[in-house]
Motif scaffolding. Structure first.
Motif, PDB file in Angstrom:
ATOM      1  N   GLU A  70      35.333  43.775  37.235  1.00  0.00           N
ATOM      2  CA  GLU A  70      34.548  44.276  36.104  1.00  0.00           C
ATOM      3  C   GLU A  70      35.385  44.313  34.819  1.00  0.00           C
ATOM      4  O   GLU A  70      34.920  43.924  33.748  1.00  0.00           O
ATOM      5  CB  GLU A  70      34.037  45.681  36.432  1.00  0.00           C
ATOM      6  N   LEU A  71      36.630  44.755  34.964  1.00  0.00           N
ATOM      7  CA  LEU A  71      37.515  44.818  33.795  1.00  0.00           C
ATOM      8  C   LEU A  71      37.760  43.428  33.210  1.00  0.00           C
ATOM      9  O   LEU A  71      37.746  43.231  31.991  1.00  0.00           O
ATOM     10  CB  LEU A  71      38.871  45.410  34.199  1.00  0.00           C
ATOM     11  N   TYR A  72      37.990  42.458  34.097  1.00  0.00           N
ATOM     12  CA  TYR A  72      38.304  41.104  33.624  1.00  0.00           C
ATOM     13  C   TYR A  72      37.094  40.493  32.916  1.00  0.00           C
ATOM     14  O   TYR A  72      37.239  39.824  31.886  1.00  0.00           O
ATOM     15  CB  TYR A  72      38.755  40.209  34.790  1.00  0.00           C
ATOM     16  N   GLU A  73      35.934  40.739  33.468  1.00  0.00           N
ATOM     17  CA  GLU A  73      34.716  40.191  32.853  1.00  0.00           C
ATOM     18  C   GLU A  73      34.509  40.784  31.461  1.00  0.00           C
ATOM     19  O   GLU A  73      34.019  40.122  30.550  1.00  0.00           O
ATOM     20  CB  GLU A  73      33.512  40.434  33.765  1.00  0.00           C
ATOM     21  N   ASN A  78      43.280  37.705  27.481  1.00  0.00           N
ATOM     22  CA  ASN A  78      44.719  37.601  27.193  1.00  0.00           C
ATOM     23  C   ASN A  78      45.471  38.899  27.502  1.00  0.00           C
ATOM     24  O   ASN A  78      46.687  38.969  27.358  1.00  0.00           O
ATOM     25  CB  ASN A  78      44.973  37.149  25.745  1.00  0.00           C
ATOM     26  N   ALA A  79      44.762  39.928  27.941  1.00  0.00           N
ATOM     27  CA  ALA A  79      45.416  41.207  28.252  1.00  0.00           C
ATOM     28  C   ALA A  79      45.730  41.356  29.742  1.00  0.00           C
ATOM     29  O   ALA A  79      46.247  42.384  30.158  1.00  0.00           O
ATOM     30  CB  ALA A  79      44.521  42.361  27.796  1.00  0.00           C
ATOM     31  N   PHE A  80      45.436  40.312  30.548  1.00  0.00           N
ATOM     32  CA  PHE A  80      45.524  40.453  32.011  1.00  0.00           C
ATOM     33  C   PHE A  80      46.715  39.694  32.598  1.00  0.00           C
ATOM     34  O   PHE A  80      46.881  38.493  32.368  1.00  0.00           O
ATOM     35  CB  PHE A  80      44.217  39.982  32.664  1.00  0.00           C
ATOM     36  N   PHE A  81      47.508  40.414  33.391  1.00  0.00           N
ATOM     37  CA  PHE A  81      48.723  39.838  33.980  1.00  0.00           C
ATOM     38  C   PHE A  81      48.858  40.276  35.436  1.00  0.00           C
ATOM     39  O   PHE A  81      48.303  41.304  35.834  1.00  0.00           O
ATOM     40  CB  PHE A  81      49.958  40.304  33.199  1.00  0.00           C
ATOM     41  N   LEU A  82      49.599  39.474  36.183  1.00  0.00           N
ATOM     42  CA  LEU A  82      49.961  39.855  37.550  1.00  0.00           C
ATOM     43  C   LEU A  82      51.481  39.858  37.636  1.00  0.00           C
ATOM     44  O   LEU A  82      52.135  38.916  37.157  1.00  0.00           O
ATOM     45  CB  LEU A  82      49.385  38.875  38.574  1.00  0.00           C
ATOM     46  N   VAL A  83      52.031  40.910  38.198  1.00  0.00           N
ATOM     47  CA  VAL A  83      53.482  40.973  38.430  1.00  0.00           C
ATOM     48  C   VAL A  83      53.717  40.997  39.927  1.00  0.00           C
ATOM     49  O   VAL A  83      53.178  41.856  40.632  1.00  0.00           O
ATOM     50  CB  VAL A  83      54.116  42.225  37.781  1.00  0.00           C
TER      51      VAL A  83
END
Lengths: 221, 24
Positions: A70-73, A78-83
């Motif tokens: 839901e957040l990604y949609e 450009n605010a989304f990252f995976l560490v």
């Protein structure tokens, strides 16, 4: 230059992140870092971040309201990252009283706002605990800096680390960590706009140099 | 109860996802 090479959206950049334990021994302070993202200053010659399709990890985080999907949609993308962290569990500090488990993080931004930082721990993709913190901007060197200094780790996490450390083999720890994730969402407290969303996944470090990590952009092509 | 998930090794992830950096 930061936006494609570090954990940074158009409005907020992660400067530093660490989860640690600390104890006093013989009047000296010993600090062990479980995970750590240090300050960096990338240039145009440095490689841009690799990407991961966000749909590959949706089920690792809460799929209910407020979950990663839901957040990604809602964006901005450009605010989304995976560490991917390789956590250092090699500490020989004795557990018990006088040991402090904490998390520190720092962000810098372009606007004088109040941020809300939500940290959700998920087990098998289901949220088990959430901490929400509020931070105010401090003007430093022409930028607005937000600091969460030595936030105490919750009981769930402390117990989790204890149990993990006592597993006899690293493959067993990695097997547990396969189903353990953390989602951190930094938003503008007034407007609810997502400023940064970081999905953390884990393995145990086999390095002698302590905690390691890789950062990826989350995309949906 | 826990729902069985697709193992991470079977997902489409970059090779670097499985390579621990030597130093950061």
């Amino acid at each position: 230059v930061w936006q494609d090479r570090t954990i940074a959206s158009a409005k907020l950049r992660l400067l530093e992140y660490s989860a640690f334990l600390e104890t006093q021994r013989d009047r000296e302070t010993y600090k062990h870092l479980f995970v750590h993202i240090g300050p960096s200053n990338p240039g145009y010659n440095d490689p841009v971040l690799e990407s991961i399709d966000v749909r590959q990890i949706y089920d690792k985080f809460s799929e209910k309201k407020g979950g990663l999907k839901e957040l990604y949609e809602k964006g901005p993308h450009n605010a989304f990252f995976l560490v991917k962290f390789w956590a250092d569990l090699s500490s020989d500090i004795e557990e018990g009283s006088g040991v402090f488990y904490g998390v520190s993080s720092q962000y810098s931004g372009t606007e004088n706002i109040t941020i809300s930082v939500s940290t959700k721990v998920c087990s098998f993709g289901k949220q088990v605990v959430e901490k929400v913190e509020t931070e105010y901007a401090h003007m430093e060197g022409g930028k607005y800096v937000f600091r969460i200094h030595r936030s105490p780790m919750c009981e769930y996490m402390i117990n989790f680390i204890h149990k993990l450390k006592h597993l006899p083999e690293k493959y067993m720890m990695n097997s547990v960590l396969e189903n353990f994730t953390i989602l951190q969402v930094v938003s503008n407290r007034e407007t609810q706009e997502t400023l940064l969303c970081i999905a953390f996944v884990f393995e145990v470090s086999t390095s002698e140099h302590g905690a390691q990590y890789h950062v990826y952009r989350l995309v949906n092509d | 109860c826990a729902v069985e998930q697709v193992p991470m090794r079977k997902r489409q992830l970059p090779a670097s996802f499985w390579e621990e950096p030597k130093l950061t």
